[in-house]
Each structure stands twice: as structure tokens, then as C-alpha cells.
Design a protein around this motif. Sequence first.
Motif, PDB file in Angstrom:
ATOM      1  N   GLN A 270       0.777 -23.820  20.675  1.00  0.00           N
ATOM      2  CA  GLN A 270      -0.141 -24.381  21.491  1.00  0.00           C
ATOM      3  C   GLN A 270      -0.848 -24.424  22.039  1.00  0.00           C
ATOM      4  O   GLN A 270      -2.450 -25.056  22.362  1.00  0.00           O
ATOM      5  CB  GLN A 270       0.566 -26.013  21.332  1.00  0.00           C
ATOM      6  CG  GLN A 270      -0.012 -27.028  21.044  1.00  0.00           C
ATOM      7  CD  GLN A 270       1.322 -28.503  20.962  1.00  0.00           C
ATOM      8  OE1 GLN A 270       2.412 -28.873  21.435  1.00  0.00           O
ATOM      9  NE2 GLN A 270       0.826 -29.368  19.914  1.00  0.00           N
ATOM     10  N   SER A 271      -0.685 -24.597  23.183  1.00  0.00           N
ATOM     11  CA  SER A 271      -1.263 -24.139  25.095  1.00  0.00           C
ATOM     12  C   SER A 271      -2.242 -22.809  24.909  1.00  0.00           C
ATOM     13  O   SER A 271      -3.273 -23.663  25.671  1.00  0.00           O
ATOM     14  CB  SER A 271       0.112 -23.312  26.200  1.00  0.00           C
ATOM     15  OG  SER A 271      -0.864 -23.218  26.732  1.00  0.00           O
ATOM     16  N   VAL A 273      -4.442 -22.481  22.426  1.00  0.00           N
ATOM     17  CA  VAL A 273      -5.380 -22.902  21.377  1.00  0.00           C
ATOM     18  C   VAL A 273      -5.949 -24.669  21.786  1.00  0.00           C
ATOM     19  O   VAL A 273      -7.180 -24.374  21.662  1.00  0.00           O
ATOM     20  CB  VAL A 273      -4.630 -23.541  20.034  1.00  0.00           C
ATOM     21  CG1 VAL A 273      -5.204 -24.994  19.117  1.00  0.00           C
ATOM     22  CG2 VAL A 273      -4.127 -22.873  19.083  1.00  0.00           C
ATOM     23  N   LYS A 274      -5.082 -24.792  22.446  1.00  0.00           N
ATOM     24  CA  LYS A 274      -5.709 -26.034  23.485  1.00  0.00           C
ATOM     25  C   LYS A 274      -6.924 -25.373  24.389  1.00  0.00           C
ATOM     26  O   LYS A 274      -7.664 -25.905  24.543  1.00  0.00           O
ATOM     27  CB  LYS A 274      -4.542 -27.075  23.973  1.00  0.00           C
ATOM     28  CG  LYS A 274      -4.969 -27.873  24.763  1.00  0.00           C
ATOM     29  CD  LYS A 274      -4.117 -28.855  25.932  1.00  0.00           C
ATOM     30  CE  LYS A 274      -4.362 -29.652  26.652  1.00  0.00           C
ATOM     31  NZ  LYS A 274      -3.231 -30.455  27.191  1.00  0.00           N
ATOM     32  N   ASP A 275      -6.601 -24.126  25.068  1.00  0.00           N
ATOM     33  CA  ASP A 275      -6.729 -23.776  26.298  1.00  0.00           C
ATOM     34  C   ASP A 275      -8.434 -23.752  25.228  1.00  0.00           C
ATOM     35  O   ASP A 275      -9.619 -23.058  26.084  1.00  0.00           O
ATOM     36  CB  ASP A 275      -6.040 -22.632  26.404  1.00  0.00           C
ATOM     37  CG  ASP A 275      -4.719 -23.052  27.682  1.00  0.00           C
ATOM     38  OD1 ASP A 275      -5.615 -24.451  27.787  1.00  0.00           O
ATOM     39  OD2 ASP A 275      -4.417 -22.059  28.444  1.00  0.00           O
ATOM     40  N   GLU A 278     -10.549 -26.651  23.893  1.00  0.00           N
ATOM     41  CA  GLU A 278     -10.318 -28.444  24.621  1.00  0.00           C
ATOM     42  C   GLU A 278     -11.947 -27.827  25.459  1.00  0.00           C
ATOM     43  O   GLU A 278     -12.418 -29.058  25.979  1.00  0.00           O
ATOM     44  CB  GLU A 278      -9.227 -28.566  26.097  1.00  0.00           C
ATOM     45  CG  GLU A 278      -8.469 -29.209  24.791  1.00  0.00           C
ATOM     46  CD  GLU A 278      -8.991 -30.144  24.334  1.00  0.00           C
ATOM     47  OE1 GLU A 278      -9.297 -31.129  24.798  1.00  0.00           O
ATOM     48  OE2 GLU A 278      -8.423 -30.825  22.675  1.00  0.00           O
ATOM     49  N   GLU A 279     -11.764 -26.317  26.230  1.00  0.00           N
ATOM     50  CA  GLU A 279     -13.526 -26.663  26.508  1.00  0.00           C
ATOM     51  C   GLU A 279     -15.016 -26.793  26.005  1.00  0.00           C
ATOM     52  O   GLU A 279     -15.376 -27.075  27.005  1.00  0.00           O
ATOM     53  CB  GLU A 279     -12.978 -24.619  27.712  1.00  0.00           C
ATOM     54  CG  GLU A 279     -14.161 -24.859  28.177  1.00  0.00           C
ATOM     55  CD  GLU A 279     -13.713 -23.046  29.198  1.00  0.00           C
ATOM     56  OE1 GLU A 279     -15.147 -22.569  29.495  1.00  0.00           O
ATOM     57  OE2 GLU A 279     -12.472 -22.873  28.398  1.00  0.00           O
ATOM     58  N   ARG A 281     -14.495 -28.600  23.175  1.00  0.00           N
ATOM     59  CA  ARG A 281     -14.880 -29.233  21.790  1.00  0.00           C
ATOM     60  C   ARG A 281     -15.935 -30.379  22.501  1.00  0.00           C
ATOM     61  O   ARG A 281     -16.470 -31.433  21.691  1.00  0.00           O
ATOM     62  CB  ARG A 281     -13.278 -30.111  21.905  1.00  0.00           C
ATOM     63  CG  ARG A 281     -12.883 -31.216  21.445  1.00  0.00           C
ATOM     64  CD  ARG A 281     -12.072 -31.895  21.391  1.00  0.00           C
ATOM     65  NE  ARG A 281     -12.395 -32.565  20.233  1.00  0.00           N
ATOM     66  CZ  ARG A 281     -10.570 -32.976  20.116  1.00  0.00           C
ATOM     67  NH1 ARG A 281      -9.065 -32.748  20.736  1.00  0.00           N
ATOM     68  NH2 ARG A 281     -10.249 -33.778  19.262  1.00  0.00           N
ATOM     69  N   TYR A 288     -17.082 -24.570  19.000  1.00  0.00           N
ATOM     70  CA  TYR A 288     -15.416 -25.575  18.373  1.00  0.00           C
ATOM     71  C   TYR A 288     -15.431 -25.681  17.532  1.00  0.00           C
ATOM     72  O   TYR A 288     -13.924 -25.251  17.328  1.00  0.00           O
ATOM     73  CB  TYR A 288     -16.014 -26.871  18.780  1.00  0.00           C
ATOM     74  CG  TYR A 288     -14.851 -27.185  18.745  1.00  0.00           C
ATOM     75  CD1 TYR A 288     -13.249 -28.213  19.415  1.00  0.00           C
ATOM     76  CD2 TYR A 288     -14.775 -29.005  17.279  1.00  0.00           C
ATOM     77  CE1 TYR A 288     -12.426 -28.718  18.814  1.00  0.00           C
ATOM     78  CE2 TYR A 288     -14.188 -29.759  16.835  1.00  0.00           C
ATOM     79  CZ  TYR A 288     -12.625 -29.265  17.648  1.00  0.00           C
ATOM     80  OH  TYR A 288     -11.702 -30.059  17.489  1.00  0.00           O
ATOM     81  N   ILE A 326       0.139 -28.804  15.604  1.00  0.00           N
ATOM     82  CA  ILE A 326      -0.582 -28.337  16.650  1.00  0.00           C
ATOM     83  C   ILE A 326      -2.208 -28.496  16.534  1.00  0.00           C
ATOM     84  O   ILE A 326      -2.805 -28.727  17.582  1.00  0.00           O
ATOM     85  CB  ILE A 326      -1.223 -26.508  17.047  1.00  0.00           C
ATOM     86  CG1 ILE A 326       0.774 -25.842  16.968  1.00  0.00           C
ATOM     87  CG2 ILE A 326      -1.585 -26.002  16.691  1.00  0.00           C
ATOM     88  CD1 ILE A 326       0.772 -24.230  16.671  1.00  0.00           C
ATOM     89  N   SER A 329      -4.530 -32.703  15.323  1.00  0.00           N
ATOM     90  CA  SER A 329      -5.461 -34.071  16.381  1.00  0.00           C
ATOM     91  C   SER A 329      -6.554 -33.140  16.213  1.00  0.00           C
ATOM     92  O   SER A 329      -7.970 -33.880  16.662  1.00  0.00           O
ATOM     93  CB  SER A 329      -5.216 -33.365  18.234  1.00  0.00           C
ATOM     94  OG  SER A 329      -5.434 -32.299  18.739  1.00  0.00           O
ATOM     95  N   TYR A 330      -7.233 -32.044  15.748  1.00  0.00           N
ATOM     96  CA  TYR A 330      -8.829 -31.424  15.847  1.00  0.00           C
ATOM     97  C   TYR A 330      -8.887 -31.689  14.245  1.00  0.00           C
ATOM     98  O   TYR A 330     -10.341 -31.956  14.179  1.00  0.00           O
ATOM     99  CB  TYR A 330      -8.148 -30.216  15.961  1.00  0.00           C
ATOM    100  CG  TYR A 330      -7.755 -29.890  17.295  1.00  0.00           C
ATOM    101  CD1 TYR A 330      -8.271 -30.548  18.699  1.00  0.00           C
ATOM    102  CD2 TYR A 330      -6.551 -28.500  17.838  1.00  0.00           C
ATOM    103  CE1 TYR A 330      -8.427 -29.856  20.061  1.00  0.00           C
ATOM    104  CE2 TYR A 330      -5.999 -28.795  18.612  1.00  0.00           C
ATOM    105  CZ  TYR A 330      -6.888 -29.349  19.805  1.00  0.00           C
ATOM    106  OH  TYR A 330      -6.480 -29.095  21.357  1.00  0.00           O
TER     107      TYR A 330
END
Length: 693
Positions: A270-271, A273-275, A278-279, A281, A288, A326, A329-330
Motif C-alpha cells: 500500500q505504501s 503503490v501510494k508513492d 500520488e506523485e 496523480r 498515472y 489498496i 480510492s484509485y
Amino acid sequence: MATTAELFEEPFVADEYIERLVWRTPGGGSRGGPEAFDPKRLLEEFVNHIQELQIMDERIQRKVEKLEQQCQKEAKEFAKKVQELQKSNQVAFQHFQELDEHISYVATKVCHLGDQLEGVNTPRQRAVEAQKLMKYFNEFLDGELKSDVFTNSEKIKEAADIIQKLHLIAQELPFDRFSEVKSKIASKYHDLECQLIQEFTSAQRRGEISRMREVAAVLLHFKGAYLRSDIFEDAAILCQRVNKQVGDIFSNPETVLAKLIQNVFEIKLQSFVKDQLEECRKFDAEQYLKNLYDLYTRTTNLSSKLMEFNLGTDKQTFLSKLIKSIFISYLENYIEVETGYLKSRSAMILQRYYDSKNHQKRSIGTGGIQDLKERIRQRTNLPLGPSIDTHGETFLSQEVVVNLLQETKQAFERCHRLSDPSDLPRNAFRIFTILVEFLCIEHIDYALETGLAGIPSSDSRNANLYFLDVVQQANTIFHLFDKQFNDHLVPLISSSPKLSECLQKKKEIIEQMEMKLDTGIDRTLNCMMGQMKHILAAEQKKTDFKPEDENNVLIQYTNACVKVCAYVRKQVEKIKNSMDGKNVDTVLMELGVRFHRLIYEHLQQYSYSCMGGMLAICDVAEYRKCAKDFKIPLVLQLFDTLHALCNLLVVAPDNLKQVCSGEQLANLDKNILHSFVQLRADYRSARLARHFS
């Protein structure tokens, strides 16, 4: 007065105050009381009490005035004191500002000094650290580890840090000279790694979470902790290793392994994927979407690998929930990002193409007058509006088409992977409508409209007919469009009502395009006929078929015939290259019929001598040879018949009836035969008229 004051109670009520006064007064009670009621005495008491109240009021009033004067005096003194304090405060604030500026100045100096000290200290620290590493390296060179950091098991963390640095240094050294020391360092490296793993295992059994966290932080820097730079592969390998050992250690191995996998997904993946998402997005939709597709695919592939392990009764649901946690939200607004990006990307591809052509797209227009013009054009085939010189540009680009189809293909692939099964047909349809908008309408339809506007009128001289190039490219594009429709869209909507909706939309688009192609081809054929008319009018002379010297005709066919045939052959070749299948035969048949009508009507304009008739037959024979290139039986038959009609121009009068009753002319209308006989120069002779009557 004291008695009067005692009668006042809080809260003050007038009725109760009078009642208390009456009861205190002798003779003021009721008639049945211990004392007889005395109204006079009561009245006297009221009068006296009123006087006392008046005196009390005057006294209180004087006291109030005195207090007011005292209050005003103190207020003036307080205001004066406040003013003095404000002045003092302003002075203090000014001093504070000066002090603040001085502090800032000093702080700047201190920071500058600190930077200078750091600039001096950092190289010093590095030199000290390098010296220590050289000392430890010498111990490995000598083969005897004397330092406490390597012999004291309590300092394993410091030893791990040193051995990692030495291991990196050793990798840069040449093997031939330092093979032995490199081997010793590598051996110590692996020994420490094994010790750390053993320590981690022991801490796990003791339940010492803090110690496990501490050891894990050290282990992370060893290459064994991350065998690859791929976190998904690392996760799969980790789970495989744990799966082999967990059964020997725990009584409920499936629960422990499931917990490990849950931690890997909810913490590490999850961390990660977020990294990754999010950068880009908010600022880079293309990257993205690529990252989202790649990460989701790799996560689902990892899930498939983990399905082979024993994770309890419903491991499919368990892993699906982890993936959903995970990416939820996307994925919620995925299709909005996809369609928004696809629209902007498609618009950019088209605009970049038109900019490269230095072309400003003109407005095609819809509704109202434009629809009326379209209906008139379809029914009458008239060019409405001025002709536009496109300078041979079709405004169709296979490169643009391939780019649009490639972007849409990738969008379909992402849609298939990232859409919820219930939303997949609807999302795929939205992507398809964008493809239709930008490929079919904004590119192909615009090129057809521009091509139609660029077709010259039928009476134009030396007109360049580029619409057939538009037809050729449009056909190629239609094949590519249809292939993507079948290969990438249909599988996504095959079991959905959206399939019929897409098929209907595709049918409407193709019918609309074909109608414009038919209109353009028809007008192009008219232009071809116009060009041939100009050639015949310019090159054909009356003396060609009625020469002054019948005995001195040296040509096999006329110059007009040569140029017309050359022009027709060129156009036939162009039509064959521009179309395929039955479309070629249909267009060539139409061209052949019009070509025959043109030559037929052209021959009707002249009078023929005997030698001129022979030359006309030679011309028609050449036209017939040209008609063979069409490879259309009807066209060849028409020219065969025309060739037979031309024989009437030279046959002897006595043989006219015999020729007219021949196989090729027997079924023709007598007026047609008569019209050709009338073209003979000797038609007026009584003998010819008598034989044909």
C-alpha cells in the motif's frame, strides 16, 4: 432609620414591604388581633415612615453624587495612566524590534558560522570514518579480527554497519590482488546476516516486537533482505520461504501466513503503490494511468501466486479484499481520468497533425442550413459552396490513425483490467464513443467534407482529382477501425446490451461515411467526363472524319482518341488502386457506361466520308481496347455494339440491311441505326436513302 432599612429585603417587592411595615406598627393588625386596629395611628406611622424614606433618599443621593465624582476622578487618573503605559509600550515595542533585528543578525552570523564549521567538520568526519574502515580492512588483510566490534556479540548492529561498507568497498577491488580478503569479507558478511536472521527468529519466538523491529531495520540493508529490486517478487519469495517454515513453528500456520500476507499488502504494498501514484496523480495523467495499470496487474499476479498457499477457507475473498483496500480510492474515479486523458490526448494528436500541415480546421457546421445543403447535395449531386483548393492534401494520416487507435487500444486494455465487471461494458462504450468522435468525425469525416469541397466543377479544365486518394486512405482507415472494434471492443461488451448499441453506432457512422464517399466518387466521375469532353473538343477536328484528300490519310486513329484513351487508362488505374472488392467493379462500370455515352454522343456530332468512317472505326476500336482494361463485361459489350454501329458509316449501301440485321445490331432500335446512317456524307444520295428505307 435603622428600622426602615431593616424592612428592605432582596428581592424588593412593594406589597411585601408595606405588609411588613403594617405588622410592625402597633394597632396596625386586623380587628381580631391582640391589639385593636387603629387607623389614625397607622396613618401617622405611614407619614413618619415616608419622611424617613425621603431623608434616606436624600442621603443616598448625596452618597451617589460623591461616588460619581470620585469615579470620574479615578477614571481621569486611569486614562492618564493608560496613556503613559501606551507610551511605555511603544518604547518597549521599538526596543523589542531593535532587539529582534539584532537577534536575526546574530542568528545569521551563527548559521553562517555553523555552515563553515559543518564544511570543515564533514570532511573531518569522513576522514575519521575512512581511517576506521582502513583499520578494519587491515584486520581482514591480516586474517585476525581483533576489534571489539567484531568479537562482542552485543555490538552486532555496529558490526553489520561496518561489514556492509567493507563489502561495498571489496566489490570495487580487483579480484586477482584482493581475492583472499574479498572472500573473508564476504564470509563475515554472510555470517552476520545469518546471526541477524537467527536473532530475529529468536525475538519472534519470545514475542519481543521491539527487538524484531530493531533487527529487521538492520537486516533491510543486507542484500538477502531484498533479493531483487522488485517488491512484488520479494513479497512472493518471502511468502514462499515463510510457508516452508511456518508449519514447523506454529500450530495454526494458515493464520500466521495470512497475517504476514495482510501485513505485506497493507503496509509494504500500500505504501509503495501510494508513492508511485500520488506523485503523478494530479500532474501527469498518462503516467498515472500507466502506473495504475502496471501496479494493479502486478498485484493481481502476486495474488494469483499466493493462491497456492493455505490461507484458510475463503482465500479468494481474503486476497480480493486486500487488493481492494489498496486500490479502491484509485479505481472509483478511474474511468473519469481515463476518458479525460483520452480526449485531451486525441485532441493533441489531431492538432499536432494539422499544425504540421499549417492548416486551420474550418468549421463544418451542423443543423439547419448545413443539413439542408447535405440533403440537396445527396439528391442532386451539386457542389454547394465554393470549391476549395486542397493542393493535393487529403488531410488523412495513417500515422495519426495508428496513434489514435494505439491510445484507444491501451485504454481498452486498462478498462478491461481496472473496471468493475458490472461497469466494464459501460466504460468500454464511453471509450468507443471518444474514438468515434476523434477518429471518425474529427478526422475522417472532416477529411471527406474537405475533399468534397475540393472537387472542382465538371467543366473545369486540367482539374486535379484528389478525392480518389481520400477514398483510398479512408478505406484503409476503415479496415483498421473495424479490426480494433472486433479485436478489442467486442470482447469487452459481447455479453452486454451495449454490443447492439455499439454495432448500431458503428453502422450509422459507416453509412454516413459511405454516403459521402459515393457523392464524392460520383462528382469525381463527372469531372472525369468533363476532362474528356475538353480533350475531345480541343483535339477532335471535323476534317478528321471528312478529310479533304481521301487518298492521303496516314494515321491509324485520331489524336483526340489517343489522348482520351491515355487519360481513361490513367483514371482506371487510379480507381483500382483506390478501392477494393466489389467497389472497384461498381465504380468502373459507372465510369465505363458514362465513357461509352460520351463517345457515342461525340460521334453523333460529325459527318463521315468513307475514309473518315474507317478512321472512326479505328478510333472506336481503340476505345474498345481501352474498355477491355475495365474488365467489366457490360462496358465491353457497349463498345462492341458501338463498333458495329460505326460499320454503318462505311458499308456499301447494298449491304446496309444485311449489316443492320446482324447479331450485334439486330436488337437495337431502328432510330439508333438510322441516326448513324444519317452521319454518312453520302446519306442524301437517293440510292442510300432507298436502301435504308
